[in-house]
Write an enzyme that holds these catalytic residues in place. Structure first.
Site, PDB file in Angstrom:
ATOM      1  N   SER A   9      49.075  54.006  32.911  1.00  0.00           N
ATOM      2  CA  SER A   9      49.729  54.986  32.036  1.00  0.00           C
ATOM      3  C   SER A   9      51.014  55.468  32.698  1.00  0.00           C
ATOM      4  CB  SER A   9      48.796  56.188  31.828  1.00  0.00           C
ATOM      5  OG  SER A   9      49.566  57.310  31.401  1.00  0.00           O
ATOM      6  N   HIS A  34      50.543  51.510  29.196  1.00  0.00           N
ATOM      7  CA  HIS A  34      49.992  52.583  28.348  1.00  0.00           C
ATOM      8  C   HIS A  34      50.995  53.728  28.283  1.00  0.00           C
ATOM      9  CE1 HIS A  34      46.531  54.788  26.578  1.00  0.00           C
ATOM     10  NE2 HIS A  34      46.978  55.828  27.225  1.00  0.00           N
ATOM     11  N   ASP A  36      51.654  57.462  26.914  1.00  0.00           N
ATOM     12  CA  ASP A  36      50.988  58.675  26.401  1.00  0.00           C
ATOM     13  C   ASP A  36      51.975  59.569  25.681  1.00  0.00           C
ATOM     14  OD1 ASP A  36      48.936  58.523  29.225  1.00  0.00           O
ATOM     15  OD2 ASP A  36      48.245  58.462  27.157  1.00  0.00           O
ATOM     16  N   MET A  38      52.682  62.894  23.492  1.00  0.00           N
ATOM     17  CA  MET A  38      52.068  64.210  23.216  1.00  0.00           C
ATOM     18  C   MET A  38      53.109  65.109  22.552  1.00  0.00           C
ATOM     19  SD  MET A  38      50.124  64.769  26.839  1.00  0.00           S
ATOM     20  CE  MET A  38      49.386  63.360  27.669  1.00  0.00           C
ATOM     21  N   HIS A  67      49.544  55.554  22.870  1.00  0.00           N
ATOM     22  CA  HIS A  67      48.426  56.462  22.634  1.00  0.00           C
ATOM     23  C   HIS A  67      48.995  57.754  22.068  1.00  0.00           C
ATOM     24  CE1 HIS A  67      45.108  59.123  24.706  1.00  0.00           C
ATOM     25  NE2 HIS A  67      44.995  59.134  23.414  1.00  0.00           N
ATOM     26  N   MET A  69      48.775  61.264  20.967  1.00  0.00           N
ATOM     27  CA  MET A  69      48.028  62.522  20.993  1.00  0.00           C
ATOM     28  C   MET A  69      48.907  63.535  20.246  1.00  0.00           C
ATOM     29  SD  MET A  69      46.774  62.184  24.902  1.00  0.00           S
ATOM     30  CE  MET A  69      48.071  60.991  25.272  1.00  0.00           C
ATOM     31  N   MET A 138      38.205  58.999  25.393  1.00  0.00           N
ATOM     32  CA  MET A 138      38.840  59.885  26.366  1.00  0.00           C
ATOM     33  C   MET A 138      37.783  60.390  27.343  1.00  0.00           C
ATOM     34  SD  MET A 138      41.963  59.878  25.775  1.00  0.00           S
ATOM     35  CE  MET A 138      42.430  61.140  26.947  1.00  0.00           C
ATOM     36  N   GLY A 143      45.872  65.569  27.435  1.00  0.00           N
ATOM     37  CA  GLY A 143      47.013  66.474  27.644  1.00  0.00           C
ATOM     38  C   GLY A 143      47.685  66.299  28.984  1.00  0.00           C
ATOM     39  N   PHE A 144      46.903  65.923  30.002  1.00  0.00           N
ATOM     40  CA  PHE A 144      47.534  65.842  31.318  1.00  0.00           C
ATOM     41  C   PHE A 144      46.943  64.695  32.146  1.00  0.00           C
ATOM     42  CE2 PHE A 144      49.953  69.678  30.892  1.00  0.00           C
ATOM     43  CZ  PHE A 144      49.214  70.421  29.971  1.00  0.00           C
ATOM     44  N   GLY A 145      47.775  64.094  32.998  1.00  0.00           N
ATOM     45  CA  GLY A 145      47.266  63.103  33.940  1.00  0.00           C
ATOM     46  C   GLY A 145      46.663  63.819  35.137  1.00  0.00           C
ATOM     47  N   GLY A 146      45.979  63.053  35.985  1.00  0.00           N
ATOM     48  CA  GLY A 146      45.473  63.598  37.242  1.00  0.00           C
ATOM     49  C   GLY A 146      44.256  64.501  37.134  1.00  0.00           C
ATOM     50  N   ASP A 171      40.130  56.233  29.150  1.00  0.00           N
ATOM     51  CA  ASP A 171      41.399  56.855  29.514  1.00  0.00           C
ATOM     52  C   ASP A 171      41.179  58.251  30.066  1.00  0.00           C
ATOM     53  OD1 ASP A 171      44.383  57.495  27.482  1.00  0.00           O
ATOM     54  OD2 ASP A 171      43.935  57.806  29.591  1.00  0.00           O
ATOM     55  N   GLY A 172      41.521  58.386  31.380  1.00  0.00           N
ATOM     56  CA  GLY A 172      41.436  59.732  31.955  1.00  0.00           C
ATOM     57  C   GLY A 172      40.547  59.767  33.180  1.00  0.00           C
ATOM     58  N   GLY A 173      41.167  59.971  34.339  1.00  0.00           N
ATOM     59  CA  GLY A 173      40.388  60.077  35.585  1.00  0.00           C
ATOM     60  C   GLY A 173      39.820  58.759  36.070  1.00  0.00           C
ATOM     61  N   GLY A 193      46.551  56.327  35.306  1.00  0.00           N
ATOM     62  CA  GLY A 193      47.900  56.830  35.543  1.00  0.00           C
ATOM     63  C   GLY A 193      48.075  57.181  37.004  1.00  0.00           C
ATOM     64  N   SER A 194      47.479  58.295  37.409  1.00  0.00           N
ATOM     65  CA  SER A 194      47.687  58.791  38.783  1.00  0.00           C
ATOM     66  C   SER A 194      47.121  57.827  39.826  1.00  0.00           C
ATOM     67  CB  SER A 194      47.071  60.181  38.941  1.00  0.00           C
ATOM     68  OG  SER A 194      45.766  60.207  38.406  1.00  0.00           O
TER      69      SER A 194
HETATM   70  C1  DX5 Z   1      45.727  62.213  29.231  1.00  0.00           C
HETATM   71  C2  DX5 Z   1      46.280  60.819  29.030  1.00  0.00           C
HETATM   72  C3  DX5 Z   1      45.755  59.838  30.052  1.00  0.00           C
HETATM   73  C4  DX5 Z   1      46.192  60.176  31.393  1.00  0.00           C
HETATM   74  C5  DX5 Z   1      45.557  59.271  32.386  1.00  0.00           C
HETATM   75  O1  DX5 Z   1      45.840  62.930  28.052  1.00  0.00           O
HETATM   76  O2  DX5 Z   1      45.881  60.325  27.786  1.00  0.00           O
HETATM   77  O3  DX5 Z   1      46.247  58.524  29.767  1.00  0.00           O
HETATM   78  O4  DX5 Z   1      47.597  60.041  31.465  1.00  0.00           O
HETATM   79  O5  DX5 Z   1      46.003  59.737  33.584  1.00  0.00           O
HETATM   80  P1  DX5 Z   1      45.041  59.727  34.828  1.00  0.00           P
HETATM   81  O6  DX5 Z   1      44.660  58.270  35.016  1.00  0.00           O
HETATM   82  O7  DX5 Z   1      45.901  60.275  35.936  1.00  0.00           O
HETATM   83  O8  DX5 Z   1      43.864  60.582  34.472  1.00  0.00           O
HETATM   84 ZN    ZN Z   2      46.368  57.878  27.203  1.00  0.00          ZN
END
Ligand code: DX5
Ligand code: ZN
Length: 211
Positions: A9, A34, A36, A38, A67, A69, A138, A143-146, A171-173, A193-194
């Protein structure tokens, strides 16, 4: 047999050199990019729009996995298609009938995904399984990475794999540990992502996710 797909991402990329970051993850073995999107309404954050997809399109041959959102995805499908999106995923929790949004994405002959938040049950999207190419589960509140991976989402992935034979994206963590759990539960597309963009060695990080 579905191929395992790694989709970094770009939300966690260094935006001051986004083009180079995308070339680097492509070279490091990423399968999809990917993106994101928002809007600050559907989720409490604002990120990027079609103009960024347009600018990265010429930089990579990889499929661009958008994606959305956002509150009203139907208003932006055409602009993301024109910008060069290959896959367009939106959220089932929007006000509009998801079937209308699916039909619109199909009209542009793009791959369609539907996404559910951690607290949304599979039952709410069962009626569109036959209409989509992918379901995005999800594993963080969007809403946020990391953020930290919500382990309670794993049974949902297992449940889904029993009844849905096409791509299941998570997707996420997602990191080296949680990727194992996701693949074991039946997911085959991992967004990270992170974990990828925070790594010194992108190829090593991607290989660890692939297991
Ligand atoms: C959160 C995004 C995810 C996020 C993944 O709303 O949809 O794609 O960026 O980031 P990590 O892998 O850092 O959780
Ligand atoms: Zn995403």
């Amino acid at each position: 047999m579905l191929k395992n797909i790694i989709a970094p991402s770009i939300l966690s990329a260094d935006f001051s050199k986004l083009g180079q970051e995308i070339k680097d993850v492509e070279k490091a073995g990423a399968d999809w990019i990917h993106v994101d999107v928002m809007d600050g309404h559907f989720v409490p954050n604002i990120t990027i729009g079609p103009i960024v997809v347009k600018s990265i399109r010429p930089v990579t041959k990889l499929p661009i996995d958008v994606h959305l959102m956002i509150k009203s995805p139907e208003k932006y499908i055409e602009s993301f298609v024109k910008a060069g999106a290959d896959f367009i995923t939106f959220h089932s929790e929007i006000e509009k009938d998801p079937k209308e949004v699916i039909k619109l994405i199909r009209y542009y002959k793009k791959k369609v995904g539907i996404s559910i938040k951690p607290k949304t049950d599979l039952i709410s999207i069962e009626n569109v399984f036959s209409m989509v190419d992918m379901v995005l589960i999800m594993t963080v509140e969007p809403g946020f990475g990391g953020q930290g991976f919500i382990l309670d989402c794993l049974p949902k992935i297992e449940e889904l794999r029993k009844i849905f034979k096409k791509d299941i994206e998570v997707d996420g963590g997602v990191n080296e540990m949680t990727a194992r759990d996701c693949l074991k539960s039946g997911a085959n597309v991992l967004v990270a992502g992170s974990y990828v963009f925070g790594a010194k060695d992108y190829a090593l990080a991607i290989n660890k996710l692939r297991g």
